[in-house]
Structures are given as C-alpha cells and as structure tokens.
Design an enzyme around this catalytic site. Structure first.
Site, PDB file in Angstrom:
ATOM      1  N   GLU A  18       0.846  -1.198   0.000  1.00 31.36           N
ATOM      2  CA  GLU A  18       0.000   0.000   0.000  1.00 31.36           C
ATOM      3  C   GLU A  18       0.878   1.244   0.000  1.00 31.36           C
ATOM      4  OE1 GLU A  18      -3.454   0.008   2.558  1.00 31.36           O
ATOM      5  OE2 GLU A  18      -3.054   2.097   3.107  1.00 31.36           O
ATOM      6  N   ARG A 108     -15.399   3.948   4.161  1.00 33.33           N
ATOM      7  CA  ARG A 108     -16.228   5.093   4.525  1.00 33.33           C
ATOM      8  C   ARG A 108     -15.382   6.355   4.600  1.00 33.33           C
ATOM      9  NH1 ARG A 108     -17.927   6.198  10.579  1.00 33.33           N
ATOM     10  NH2 ARG A 108     -15.760   6.871  10.447  1.00 33.33           N
ATOM     11  N   HIS A 153     -12.984  -1.202  15.426  1.00 33.04           N
ATOM     12  CA  HIS A 153     -12.940   0.166  14.915  1.00 33.04           C
ATOM     13  C   HIS A 153     -13.165   1.119  16.089  1.00 33.04           C
ATOM     14  CE1 HIS A 153     -14.562   3.786  12.791  1.00 33.04           C
ATOM     15  NE2 HIS A 153     -13.506   3.513  12.048  1.00 33.04           N
TER      16      HIS A 153
HETATM   17  C1  LIG Z   1      -6.979  -1.341   4.823  1.00 28.81           C
HETATM   18  C2  LIG Z   1      -7.408   0.073   5.126  1.00 28.81           C
HETATM   19  C3  LIG Z   1      -7.257   1.058   4.153  1.00 28.81           C
HETATM   20  C4  LIG Z   1      -7.668   2.376   4.382  1.00 28.81           C
HETATM   21  N1  LIG Z   1      -7.485   3.325   3.401  1.00 28.81           N
HETATM   22  C5  LIG Z   1      -7.936   4.587   3.593  1.00 28.81           C
HETATM   23  C6  LIG Z   1      -7.816   5.578   2.577  1.00 28.81           C
HETATM   24  O1  LIG Z   1      -7.261   5.321   1.497  1.00 28.81           O
HETATM   25  N2  LIG Z   1      -8.309   6.818   2.809  1.00 28.81           N
HETATM   26  C7  LIG Z   1      -8.917   7.146   3.993  1.00 28.81           C
HETATM   27  O2  LIG Z   1      -9.341   8.298   4.145  1.00 28.81           O
HETATM   28  N3  LIG Z   1      -9.034   6.232   4.993  1.00 28.81           N
HETATM   29  C8  LIG Z   1      -8.570   4.971   4.816  1.00 28.81           C
HETATM   30  N4  LIG Z   1      -8.689   4.030   5.824  1.00 28.81           N
HETATM   31  C9  LIG Z   1      -9.275   4.442   7.106  1.00 28.81           C
HETATM   32  C10 LIG Z   1     -10.809   4.281   7.114  1.00 28.81           C
HETATM   33  O3  LIG Z   1     -11.391   5.209   6.223  1.00 28.81           O
HETATM   34  C11 LIG Z   1     -11.276   4.533   8.550  1.00 28.81           C
HETATM   35  O4  LIG Z   1     -10.840   3.496   9.382  1.00 28.81           O
HETATM   36  C12 LIG Z   1     -12.755   4.841   8.726  1.00 28.81           C
HETATM   37  O5  LIG Z   1     -12.934   5.387  10.038  1.00 28.81           O
HETATM   38  C13 LIG Z   1     -13.686   3.635   8.612  1.00 28.81           C
HETATM   39  O6  LIG Z   1     -13.765   3.183   7.344  1.00 28.81           O
HETATM   40  P1  LIG Z   1     -14.539   1.794   7.040  1.00 28.81           P
HETATM   41  O7  LIG Z   1     -14.566   1.639   5.588  1.00 28.81           O
HETATM   42  O8  LIG Z   1     -13.982   0.690   7.859  1.00 28.81           O
HETATM   43  O9  LIG Z   1     -15.999   2.173   7.583  1.00 28.81           O
HETATM   44  P2  LIG Z   1     -17.306   1.342   7.934  1.00 28.81           P
HETATM   45  O10 LIG Z   1     -17.168  -0.083   7.578  1.00 28.81           O
HETATM   46  O11 LIG Z   1     -18.445   2.098   7.382  1.00 28.81           O
HETATM   47  O12 LIG Z   1     -17.317   1.424   9.536  1.00 28.81           O
HETATM   48  C14 LIG Z   1     -17.207   2.670  10.217  1.00 28.81           C
HETATM   49  C15 LIG Z   1     -17.865   2.565  11.591  1.00 28.81           C
HETATM   50  O13 LIG Z   1     -19.298   2.502  11.436  1.00 28.81           O
HETATM   51  C16 LIG Z   1     -19.830   1.278  11.924  1.00 28.81           C
HETATM   52  N5  LIG Z   1     -20.759   0.816  10.898  1.00 28.81           N
HETATM   53  C17 LIG Z   1     -20.446   0.306   9.675  1.00 28.81           C
HETATM   54  N6  LIG Z   1     -21.568   0.062   8.954  1.00 28.81           N
HETATM   55  C18 LIG Z   1     -22.620   0.423   9.722  1.00 28.81           C
HETATM   56  C19 LIG Z   1     -24.038   0.422   9.519  1.00 28.81           C
HETATM   57  N7  LIG Z   1     -24.578   0.002   8.369  1.00 28.81           N
HETATM   58  N8  LIG Z   1     -24.829   0.861  10.542  1.00 28.81           N
HETATM   59  C20 LIG Z   1     -24.283   1.305  11.708  1.00 28.81           C
HETATM   60  N9  LIG Z   1     -22.938   1.330  11.947  1.00 28.81           N
HETATM   61  C21 LIG Z   1     -22.131   0.910  10.969  1.00 28.81           C
HETATM   62  C22 LIG Z   1     -18.636   0.332  12.102  1.00 28.81           C
HETATM   63  O14 LIG Z   1     -18.832  -0.588  13.162  1.00 28.81           O
HETATM   64  C23 LIG Z   1     -17.489   1.317  12.387  1.00 28.81           C
HETATM   65  O15 LIG Z   1     -17.454   1.673  13.740  1.00 28.81           O
HETATM   66  C24 LIG Z   1      -8.252   2.710   5.640  1.00 28.81           C
HETATM   67  C25 LIG Z   1      -8.365   1.727   6.630  1.00 28.81           C
HETATM   68  C26 LIG Z   1      -7.943   0.427   6.394  1.00 28.81           C
HETATM   69  C27 LIG Z   1      -8.053  -0.614   7.483  1.00 28.81           C
END
Ligand SMILES: Cc1cc2nc3c(=O)[nH]c(=O)nc-3n(C[C@H](O)[C@H](O)[C@H](O)COP(=O)(O)OP(=O)(O)OC[C@H]3O[C@@H](n4cnc5c(N)ncnc54)[C@H](O)[C@@H]3O)c2cc1C
Length: 293
Positions: A18, A108, A153
């Site tokens: 990455e 997200r 998270h």
């Molecule tokens: C491998 C990896 C790559 C990343 N790359 C980037 C990047 O390029 N750019 C960047 O800005 N950030 C990046 N991040 C950080 C990421 O954007 C953050 O960790 C962010 O806070 C959560 O993203 P997520 O996609 O896991 O969110 P989600 O899966 O949406 O989860 C976020 C929170 O909401 C809760 N949740 C999820 N779905 C629901 C629902 N339907 N109803 C209620 N609650 C819910 C979850 O339990 C969690 O607490 C990366 C993280 C990882 C692990």
C-alpha cells in the site's frame, strides 16, 4: 486481475503493497524507485490510498494508472464516501473504470480532524457497506476490498457490533478484507475466529506496518487505536535517538510477526510501506517471497 482472483488459490500466499500519493516531485521519484525494487518480489497488487477528505481524488487514479501501465502490476484504488454525493461517487467510479482501474478498496473514510462523528455528505453515503452496494450495482465485475479491525474500529461500541457491521460489507459483495495494522497476532487470530463464527468467508489479509521510525508509528497508532506491545515499545524507547537501531528492531519484529501469520495459514500479507522499500525488501527476502513467486 481482480482481487478475488489474486487470492483464489488457497495454497498460495501472496503479498501486497500500500502506498499513498506523494506531495512533491522528489517524493514521486522516490516512490517510483521503491515500487520498481518491490516489483521483483511479485506483489499480488499495489494499492494507492485516497487522501483524507477526498484530497487525492485524481492523484489516486494517476498512481493506479502508473502502477498498471508503467510497472505492469495490478492496481487497487482506495475510495471513500467523504465529501461526495452519490452522483459524484458514481462519476469517480466511471472515471476509474474508463482508466482501466477495476479493483477498489471501498471505505467510509474518517471524520475531519477535530470531529469524532462521521457525517455523510449531502446526498452521499454513511457507511462502507453502502459504497460496496453502489459499486456492485453499477460495476458488477469490479474487485472490491474492505477494511477490517482486529482491535475493533475506534467508533464501534463493541467488537460484536463492529463484526455485525463488517458482515454487512461482506454481504453487500466484498471480495477480500484487509485489516488495520496490528502488532499482536493474537488480535488477528481472535478476529479470524469471530469472522468464521459469523460465516464471513472472504480472505482476511493481515495489514502489517513495519516500524522504521518509532515516533511516526506512535503518531499513526494513536489515531487508529492499534496497540504496540509493551515489550516492543520498551525496546524501541531505549533507542529513541537512533533511527538505524529502530529500523533493525522494527524489521526483526515484522519478520517474526509475518512468519507466525504465514505459518498460521493467512492468505497473504498487506504491507503498509509508507512509500519506502528498504524494510519491506528485507522482510520479503527473509520470508523467501522472491523465490516463491
Ligand atoms: C486497509 C485500510 C485502508 C484504508 N485506506 C484509507 C484511505 O485510502 N483513505 C482514507 O481516508 N481512509 C482509509 N482508511 C481508514 C478508514 O477510512 C477509517 O478506518 C474509517 O474510520 C472507517 O472506514 P470503514 O470503511 O472501515 O468504515 P465502515 O465499515 O463504514 O465502519 C465505520 C464505523 O461505522 C460502523 N458501521 C459500519 N456500517 C454500519 C451500519 N450500516 N450501521 C451502523 N454502523 C455501521 C462500524 O462498526 C465502524 O465503527 C483505511 C483503513 C484500512 C483498514
């Protein structure tokens, strides 16, 4: 190649890299050099982050194009819901596809600095599972990666709820999961078991960030809630002014950590290389990745 195909042979353990889009020309040159060196080890894919707040919208795609067209490697573009309406998200996805980028890490994104609660943009999406659904609906052939959190998270009230939410992303059509970085393999093993108990069956790729500069890693881990084991922290603390010693301790730790994960049958390892190759090269050599590919 699509993400699902990279991990479809359970007897083959792959690794991926990455990177993030550099801000300067000098940074771009150094990154290209690092990618050329790591190419020899045969990464399954190279992913490029999407800057916080969508700040690298186009640069992410530019780097994915370089990865594919110049380096002849499979690219994965990170993509977040931050600051974009549904239409804008679709517009970016259209561009990605038109530019030959067919693997997306669907995220997200984080709330802006100083805020603890994520607010969806007007007409936008609130969670990554909605983004996965949007991509699957419009680009059914895309490869989709999602994030997973062996230490939970930060915003999730409990591990149970976080896993329920993870299941939504998987059910929406994710192909692979890449974990947040961790330094204690026990968290990964528990996470893997909890996923199996919930019928979450996609490849769970552990995310490893080799420590090369302790102060920098402390800053990063404090933002995402990753624990640094006391025994490792105290060894690094003891060589605080000595970057070379920190590098050696960090690399040696990562080799042991990866070896234990590979022995435990992980599908691959995703390296957060912070745009540098030296630590990762040493680790891959020790793990015999060069000859395995
Ligand atoms: C491998 C990896 C790559 C990343 N790359 C980037 C990047 O390029 N750019 C960047 O800005 N950030 C990046 N991040 C950080 C990421 O954007 C953050 O960790 C962010 O806070 C959560 O993203 P997520 O996609 O896991 O969110 P989600 O899966 O949406 O989860 C976020 C929170 O909401 C809760 N949740 C999820 N779905 C629901 C629902 N339907 N109803 C209620 N609650 C819910 C979850 O339990 C969690 O607490 C990366 C993280 C990882 C692990």
């Amino acid at each position: 190649m699509r993400l699902a195909d990279i991990f479809n042979d359970p007897s083959e353990q792959r690794f991926s890299i990455e990177i993030f889009p550099p801000k300067t020309d000098a940074g771009e040159e150094l990154l290209m050099d690092a990618l050329v060196r790591l190419k020899d080890f045969g990464p399954g894919f190279v992913s490029c982050t999407y800057g916080a707040g969508g700040s690298t919208r186009d640069k992410t795609l530019q780097w994915c194009e370089k990865i594919q067209n110049v380096l002849q490697q499979t690219a994965t573009a990170h993509f977040t819901c931050v600051g974009s309406s549904r239409e804008e998200l679709l517009e970016w996805l259209n561009q990605a596809t038109a530019r030959g980028v067919h693997n997306i890490m669907a995220l997200r994104g984080d709330p802006p600095a100083g805020e603890t609660v994520f607010k969806a943009a007007e007409g936008g999406l609130a969670y990554a599972n909605e983004l996965v659904s949007l991509i699957r609906e419009h680009y059914p052939e895309a490869g989709i990666g999602v994030a997973g959190y062996p230490e939970k998270h930060l915003e999730a009230p409990s591990m149970e709820e976080d896993l329920d939410n993870l299941k939504r992303k998987v059910d929406a059509g994710a192909d692979v999961l890449v974990t947040q970085m961790f330094y204690n393999n026990e968290y990964y093993f528990r996470f893997r078991e909890a996923c199996a108990n919930r019928d979450i069956k996609l490849p769970l790729i552990p995310g490893i960030m080799p420590i090369t500069n302790f102060a920098r890693i402390q800053r990063i881990t404090s933002m995402c809630g990753t624990e640094i084991p006391d025994s490792l922290a105290s060894r690094l603390e003891a060589v605080k002014g000595d970057e070379e010693a920190q590098f050696e301790i960090g690399v040696e730790f990562a080799i042991k950590q990866c070896r234990e994960l590979l022995d435990a049958g992980v599908p691959g390892i995703h390296f957060y290389v912070l745009n540098k190759s030296q630590a990762c090269e040493r680790i891959l050599e020790e793990l015999n990745f060069q000859t395995a590919q």
